[in-house]
Design a protein around this motif. Structure first.
Motif, PDB file in Angstrom:
ATOM      1  N   GLU A   1      39.110  43.719  51.703  1.00 38.54           N
ATOM      2  CA  GLU A   1      40.149  44.699  52.031  1.00 38.54           C
ATOM      3  C   GLU A   1      41.521  44.040  52.100  1.00 38.54           C
ATOM      4  OE1 GLU A   1      39.160  46.769  55.577  1.00 38.54           O
ATOM      5  OE2 GLU A   1      37.219  47.461  54.838  1.00 38.54           O
ATOM      6  N   ASN A   2      41.556  42.817  52.610  1.00 44.00           N
ATOM      7  CA  ASN A   2      42.826  42.108  52.747  1.00 44.00           C
ATOM      8  C   ASN A   2      43.429  41.706  51.392  1.00 44.00           C
ATOM      9  OD1 ASN A   2      42.611  42.289  55.520  1.00 44.00           O
ATOM     10  ND2 ASN A   2      41.648  40.281  55.741  1.00 44.00           N
ATOM     11  N   GLN A   3      42.590  41.739  50.346  1.00 43.47           N
ATOM     12  CA  GLN A   3      43.043  41.302  49.022  1.00 43.47           C
ATOM     13  C   GLN A   3      43.422  42.457  48.104  1.00 43.47           C
ATOM     14  OE1 GLN A   3      43.485  38.141  48.359  1.00 43.47           O
ATOM     15  NE2 GLN A   3      42.634  37.505  50.339  1.00 43.47           N
ATOM     16  N   ILE A   4      43.324  43.695  48.585  1.00 42.37           N
ATOM     17  CA  ILE A   4      43.531  44.854  47.699  1.00 42.37           C
ATOM     18  C   ILE A   4      44.944  44.876  47.118  1.00 42.37           C
ATOM     19  CG2 ILE A   4      43.705  47.378  47.619  1.00 42.37           C
ATOM     20  CD1 ILE A   4      41.316  47.509  49.499  1.00 42.37           C
ATOM     21  N   ASP A   5      45.954  44.693  47.978  1.00 43.48           N
ATOM     22  CA  ASP A   5      47.339  44.725  47.492  1.00 43.48           C
ATOM     23  C   ASP A   5      47.598  43.596  46.494  1.00 43.48           C
ATOM     24  OD1 ASP A   5      47.889  46.942  48.993  1.00 43.48           O
ATOM     25  OD2 ASP A   5      48.818  45.827  50.656  1.00 43.48           O
ATOM     26  N   PHE A   6      47.088  42.418  46.825  1.00 44.01           N
ATOM     27  CA  PHE A   6      47.251  41.286  45.914  1.00 44.01           C
ATOM     28  C   PHE A   6      46.594  41.581  44.562  1.00 44.01           C
ATOM     29  CE2 PHE A   6      44.867  37.685  44.132  1.00 44.01           C
ATOM     30  CZ  PHE A   6      45.917  36.866  43.712  1.00 44.01           C
ATOM     31  N   LEU A   7      45.383  42.123  44.626  1.00 44.80           N
ATOM     32  CA  LEU A   7      44.633  42.400  43.410  1.00 44.80           C
ATOM     33  C   LEU A   7      45.320  43.480  42.561  1.00 44.80           C
ATOM     34  CD1 LEU A   7      41.996  41.466  42.072  1.00 44.80           C
ATOM     35  CD2 LEU A   7      40.831  43.345  43.226  1.00 44.80           C
ATOM     36  N   LEU A   8      45.835  44.504  43.225  1.00 47.21           N
ATOM     37  CA  LEU A   8      46.521  45.585  42.503  1.00 47.21           C
ATOM     38  C   LEU A   8      47.773  45.057  41.808  1.00 47.21           C
ATOM     39  CD1 LEU A   8      46.695  48.574  41.768  1.00 47.21           C
ATOM     40  CD2 LEU A   8      47.937  48.957  43.909  1.00 47.21           C
ATOM     41  N   ASN A   9      48.525  44.191  42.491  1.00 45.46           N
ATOM     42  CA  ASN A   9      49.719  43.613  41.869  1.00 45.46           C
ATOM     43  C   ASN A   9      49.356  42.768  40.650  1.00 45.46           C
ATOM     44  OD1 ASN A   9      51.597  44.732  43.620  1.00 45.46           O
ATOM     45  ND2 ASN A   9      51.388  43.079  45.114  1.00 45.46           N
TER      46      ASN A   9
ATOM     47  N   TRP B   1      37.866  34.115  43.073  1.00 47.10           N
ATOM     48  CA  TRP B   1      36.722  34.865  42.511  1.00 47.10           C
ATOM     49  C   TRP B   1      37.205  36.199  41.942  1.00 47.10           C
ATOM     50  CZ3 TRP B   1      33.942  39.281  42.569  1.00 47.10           C
ATOM     51  CH2 TRP B   1      32.600  39.249  42.183  1.00 47.10           C
ATOM     52  N   LEU B   2      38.030  36.926  42.708  1.00 39.38           N
ATOM     53  CA  LEU B   2      38.520  38.232  42.265  1.00 39.38           C
ATOM     54  C   LEU B   2      39.368  38.114  41.006  1.00 39.38           C
ATOM     55  CD1 LEU B   2      39.501  39.814  45.703  1.00 39.38           C
ATOM     56  CD2 LEU B   2      37.547  40.441  44.260  1.00 39.38           C
ATOM     57  N   LEU B   3      40.222  37.090  40.937  1.00 35.53           N
ATOM     58  CA  LEU B   3      41.063  36.905  39.757  1.00 35.53           C
ATOM     59  C   LEU B   3      40.235  36.602  38.518  1.00 35.53           C
ATOM     60  CD1 LEU B   3      44.180  34.908  41.031  1.00 35.53           C
ATOM     61  CD2 LEU B   3      44.101  37.257  40.171  1.00 35.53           C
ATOM     62  N   THR B   4      39.169  35.833  38.693  1.00 33.61           N
ATOM     63  CA  THR B   4      38.298  35.521  37.558  1.00 33.61           C
ATOM     64  C   THR B   4      37.649  36.783  37.010  1.00 33.61           C
ATOM     65  OG1 THR B   4      37.829  33.326  38.448  1.00 33.61           O
ATOM     66  CG2 THR B   4      36.297  34.185  36.814  1.00 33.61           C
ATOM     67  N   VAL B   5      37.118  37.607  37.905  1.00 33.77           N
ATOM     68  CA  VAL B   5      36.488  38.859  37.465  1.00 33.77           C
ATOM     69  C   VAL B   5      37.532  39.794  36.863  1.00 33.77           C
ATOM     70  CG1 VAL B   5      35.197  40.880  38.213  1.00 33.77           C
ATOM     71  CG2 VAL B   5      34.646  38.635  39.170  1.00 33.77           C
ATOM     72  N   LEU B   6      38.716  39.831  37.468  1.00 38.86           N
ATOM     73  CA  LEU B   6      39.777  40.688  36.939  1.00 38.86           C
ATOM     74  C   LEU B   6      40.134  40.297  35.507  1.00 38.86           C
ATOM     75  CD1 LEU B   6      42.890  42.024  38.703  1.00 38.86           C
ATOM     76  CD2 LEU B   6      43.230  40.705  36.622  1.00 38.86           C
ATOM     77  N   ASN B   7      40.265  38.991  35.252  1.00 39.87           N
ATOM     78  CA  ASN B   7      40.586  38.540  33.892  1.00 39.87           C
ATOM     79  C   ASN B   7      39.516  38.961  32.900  1.00 39.87           C
ATOM     80  OD1 ASN B   7      43.035  37.306  34.511  1.00 39.87           O
ATOM     81  ND2 ASN B   7      42.054  35.378  35.107  1.00 39.87           N
ATOM     82  N   ARG B   8      38.262  38.807  33.312  1.00 41.00           N
ATOM     83  CA  ARG B   8      37.163  39.175  32.412  1.00 41.00           C
ATOM     84  C   ARG B   8      37.162  40.668  32.132  1.00 41.00           C
ATOM     85  NH1 ARG B   8      32.623  35.248  31.914  1.00 41.00           N
ATOM     86  NH2 ARG B   8      31.741  37.053  30.899  1.00 41.00           N
ATOM     87  N   ARG B   9      37.328  41.466  33.174  1.00 41.75           N
ATOM     88  CA  ARG B   9      37.302  42.920  32.997  1.00 41.75           C
ATOM     89  C   ARG B   9      38.509  43.395  32.181  1.00 41.75           C
ATOM     90  NH1 ARG B   9      33.456  45.650  36.044  1.00 41.75           N
ATOM     91  NH2 ARG B   9      31.702  44.209  36.211  1.00 41.75           N
ATOM     92  N   PHE B  10      39.663  42.769  32.367  1.00 40.97           N
ATOM     93  CA  PHE B  10      40.850  43.128  31.591  1.00 40.97           C
ATOM     94  C   PHE B  10      40.628  42.832  30.114  1.00 40.97           C
ATOM     95  CE2 PHE B  10      45.014  41.803  29.797  1.00 40.97           C
ATOM     96  CZ  PHE B  10      45.609  43.052  29.780  1.00 40.97           C
ATOM     97  N   ASN B  11      40.029  41.678  29.813  1.00 36.92           N
ATOM     98  CA  ASN B  11      39.744  41.338  28.418  1.00 36.92           C
ATOM     99  C   ASN B  11      38.760  42.334  27.807  1.00 36.92           C
ATOM    100  OD1 ASN B  11      41.420  39.121  28.590  1.00 36.92           O
ATOM    101  ND2 ASN B  11      39.769  37.723  29.164  1.00 36.92           N
ATOM    102  N   ASP B  12      37.776  42.753  28.587  1.00 37.28           N
ATOM    103  CA  ASP B  12      36.830  43.766  28.101  1.00 37.28           C
ATOM    104  C   ASP B  12      37.560  45.070  27.790  1.00 37.28           C
ATOM    105  OD1 ASP B  12      34.722  42.041  28.368  1.00 37.28           O
ATOM    106  OD2 ASP B  12      34.073  42.804  30.318  1.00 37.28           O
ATOM    107  N   MET B  13      38.517  45.433  28.649  1.00 33.29           N
ATOM    108  CA  MET B  13      39.270  46.662  28.448  1.00 33.29           C
ATOM    109  C   MET B  13      40.076  46.605  27.152  1.00 33.29           C
ATOM    110  SD  MET B  13      42.155  48.313  30.979  1.00 33.29           S
ATOM    111  CE  MET B  13      43.412  47.137  30.463  1.00 33.29           C
ATOM    112  N   LEU B  14      40.660  45.442  26.853  1.00 31.24           N
ATOM    113  CA  LEU B  14      41.430  45.298  25.621  1.00 31.24           C
ATOM    114  C   LEU B  14      40.551  45.449  24.392  1.00 31.24           C
ATOM    115  CD1 LEU B  14      43.800  42.311  26.472  1.00 31.24           C
ATOM    116  CD2 LEU B  14      44.392  44.712  26.267  1.00 31.24           C
ATOM    117  N   ARG B  15      39.363  44.839  24.465  1.00 29.57           N
ATOM    118  CA  ARG B  15      38.471  44.935  23.303  1.00 29.57           C
ATOM    119  C   ARG B  15      38.067  46.377  23.052  1.00 29.57           C
ATOM    120  NH1 ARG B  15      36.708  40.028  25.431  1.00 29.57           N
ATOM    121  NH2 ARG B  15      35.068  40.987  26.658  1.00 29.57           N
ATOM    122  N   LYS B  16      37.813  47.117  24.112  1.00 29.54           N
ATOM    123  CA  LYS B  16      37.449  48.527  23.949  1.00 29.54           C
ATOM    124  C   LYS B  16      38.614  49.324  23.376  1.00 29.54           C
ATOM    125  CE  LYS B  16      34.104  48.550  27.740  1.00 29.54           C
ATOM    126  NZ  LYS B  16      33.831  49.051  29.106  1.00 29.54           N
TER     127      LYS B  16
END
Length: 561
Positions: A7-15, A54-69
């Motif tokens: 929960e404490n990382q939500i704002d950071f993750l959204l940015n 950990w969150l940034l790593t998953v975010l990068n992977r999911r973002f790359n997946d989104m681009l491929r789609k």
């Protein structure tokens, strides 16, 4: 406790997501996906030591997946027999595994961005374990060449790994490029059929417009591995929409922005309003001669209005074009193309979703130049021809845009289909006896709505001017006289008006005709004149600028038994 840390990382993750996505909607979706992955990972009894990493790593992977789609990019095969993406889901990995897997993924990504010559030796040497001698023998090149390509490939990968953020704005905010052409289209509707339904091709053309780029540069900018870009570029070069200079490629036609297209419309409208007699005088004189002919008087109400609009469009289109050629001493030469056509391409780029309501003037002056289609010895006709202008500036139905046309095979020429259909209806010939695909009969209700056909005694008949060859020649002679006189009348005025209104193009583009560089400086004059004529009672005004009233199509059908 772990959930509280999330929960404490939500704002950071959204940015972080917003910086990658460029818009809040995609960023919120991406953030939600990453948080769900984290919760699933924790529910399985796992722990996360460095939550932010950990969150940034998953975010990068999911973002790359989104681009491929988004670009319909395959996620496995890149043509050299190794995986681009690992098969284990990110949320099932430990942090150590994820770091190692992320590095491997990045490495494979950099290999995928290499041009084919370098990619294939890197893959053979490092992924398949082949020796330099084996690679040289397999590819038929000297061992020294293999070594130099390995060296260059390694350098490119090293640079890429040092600058991991390869995705530019182009990757996640693609442009839309609408291609048009003058002249005769190719066998399968080229060049527009190669571009207008393919977002990847549109973005390749825009990226390589302002300066020549290497394949790798296009690949990295668009966010798609080079292996997938290369076939598109080859196709575009073969179709003569792109050119190659050394190892670089560039788009070989003019591209305008929406701002370029509408920049001079207010000035054109004012010019026509203030000098209407120069634009309309010769047309009015010859239109009156047309109205006195039996061919005009034998037409019904809709057919007369259709003929008058065709006459006005034809005179203005050819008259202004001729004036331009006389002013600058140049015309357009339509080269023979590999697809069998003779065309000149030009494009319009949109940087965001095009909203017609934001560009009312541009939409209100849109039209396509005259197209004609002819058949010989079809359905009892010695000759059948359709001559038409697309008057897209009128907001009601357009004969060439309807859901009913979804049955047409890819690349099918719609004008040819309609010409054959009109011929069949005119002669009363059974469609099946000619081999005409009866599926095309589905377009009849739409053509009736467009006032090209009308129903009489329960049967569809032609509702446009139907002329024999001699009558058509009479119309074109009057049009030609009016267009020539109009050209002389407006030439001095147009010469002054066009001064300083040429669209700038990249210095390396040497094949763009001058007329295309001035296209949007005079393109709105045709519709501006037609509307001014309607306001002054020179043409019938049926309220065509409302969506409720359907204008007749500027079209004639010519046939000989």
């Amino acid at each position: 406790m772990q959930n509280k840390n999330l929960e404490n990382q939500i704002d950071f993750l959204l940015n972080a997501a917003l910086q990658k996505c460029g818009n809040i909607y995609d960023a919120e979706d991406l953030t939600q996906e990453v948080l769900l992955a984290a919760l699933a990972f924790l529910e399985k009894g796992n722990t996360i030591q460095d939550v932010r990493a950990w969150l940034l790593t998953v975010l990068n992977r999911r973002f790359n997946d989104m681009l491929r789609k988004k670009y319909r990019q395959p996620t496995v095969f890149i043509g050299c027999d190794f995986d681009l993406v690992g098969g284990i889901a990110a949320e099932t990995l430990t942090e150590t595994d994820m770091a190692a897997d992320e590095e491997a993924w990045n490495l494979r990504r950099e290999v995928a961005y290499l041009a084919k010559n370098y990619r294939e030796v890197i893959v053979r040497y490092y992924m398949e374990g082949q020796s330099i001698a084996e690679i040289a023998a397999a590819l038929g090149i000297p061992q020294g060449t293999v070594k130099s390509r390995l060296h260059f490939g390694r350098e490119q990968i090293r640079k890429g790994m040092e600058h991991m953020e390869k995705y530019t704005k182009q990757s996640y905010s693609p442009v839309t490029l609408l291609l048009s052409n003058s002249g005769m289209c190719g066998r399968s509707g080229e060049p527009t059929s190669l571009v207008n339904d393919d977002l990847t091709v549109q973005n390749i053309l825009w990226l390589a417009y302002k300066k020549p780029l290497a394949i790798e540069e296009i690949s990295q900018a668009i966010g798609i591995p080079t292996a997938y870009i290369e076939p598109h570029v080859r196709k575009l070069v073969n179709a003569e929409l792109m050119r190659q200079t050394g190892t670089r490629y560039y788009t070989d036609f003019i591209i305008s922005t929406v701002e370029d297209c509408e920049k001079y419309i207010p000035a054109q409208k004012l010019l026509v309003h203030e000098h209407f007699d120069l634009f309309w005088g010769a047309i009015k004189k010859n239109l009156q001669k047309l109205k006195e002919t039996s061919l005009y008087q034998n037409c019904g109400f809709d057919a007369r209005n259709s003929l008058e609009l065709y006459f006005a469009f034809h005179c203005l289109d050819y008259g202004i074009y001729t004036a331009f050629g006389n002013i600058f001493g140049t015309g357009q030469i339509f080269p023979d193309r590999p697809d069998g056509g003779q065309w000149i391409a030009f494009g319009t780029v949109h940087f965001s979703k095009f909203n017609p309501q934001e560009h009312i003037d541009l939409m209100a002056h849109a039209y396509a130049g005259e197209r004609h289609t002819d058949f010989h010895n079809f359905a009892g006709c010695k000759t059948a021809q359709m001559h038409v202008y697309s008057a897209a500036g009128f907001p009601a139905r357009s004969y060439d845009r309807a859901p009913e046309y979804t049955f047409l095979p890819s690349g099918e020429n719609l004008d040819a289909v309609i010409t054959q259909l009109l011929c069949l209806l005119k002669t009363g010939t059974d469609p099946e006896s000619t081999g005409f695909n009866t599926e095309y009969l589905k377009s009849i209700p739409w053509l009736e709505e467009c006032r090209i056909l009308r129903e009489e005694n329960g049967k569809p008949i032609l509702n446009i001017p139907v002329l024999d060859g001699a009558q058509a020649q009479q119309v074109w002679e009057l049009c030609g006289q009016a267009a020539a006189a109009l050209s002389e009348d407006v030439k001095p005025l147009l010469a002054r008006f066009l001064c300083g209104k040429k669209q700038e193009i990249p210095a390396h583009l040497d094949s763009v005709p001058l007329q295309k560089q001035y296209l949007y400086a005079h393109n709105a004059m045709l519709f501006a004149t037609v509307r001014e004529a309607m306001k002054r009672g020179e043409l019938y005004d049926g309220g065509y600028d409302t969506e409720e009233e359907q204008p007749p199509c500027p079209m004639i059908f010519v046939w000989e038994e």
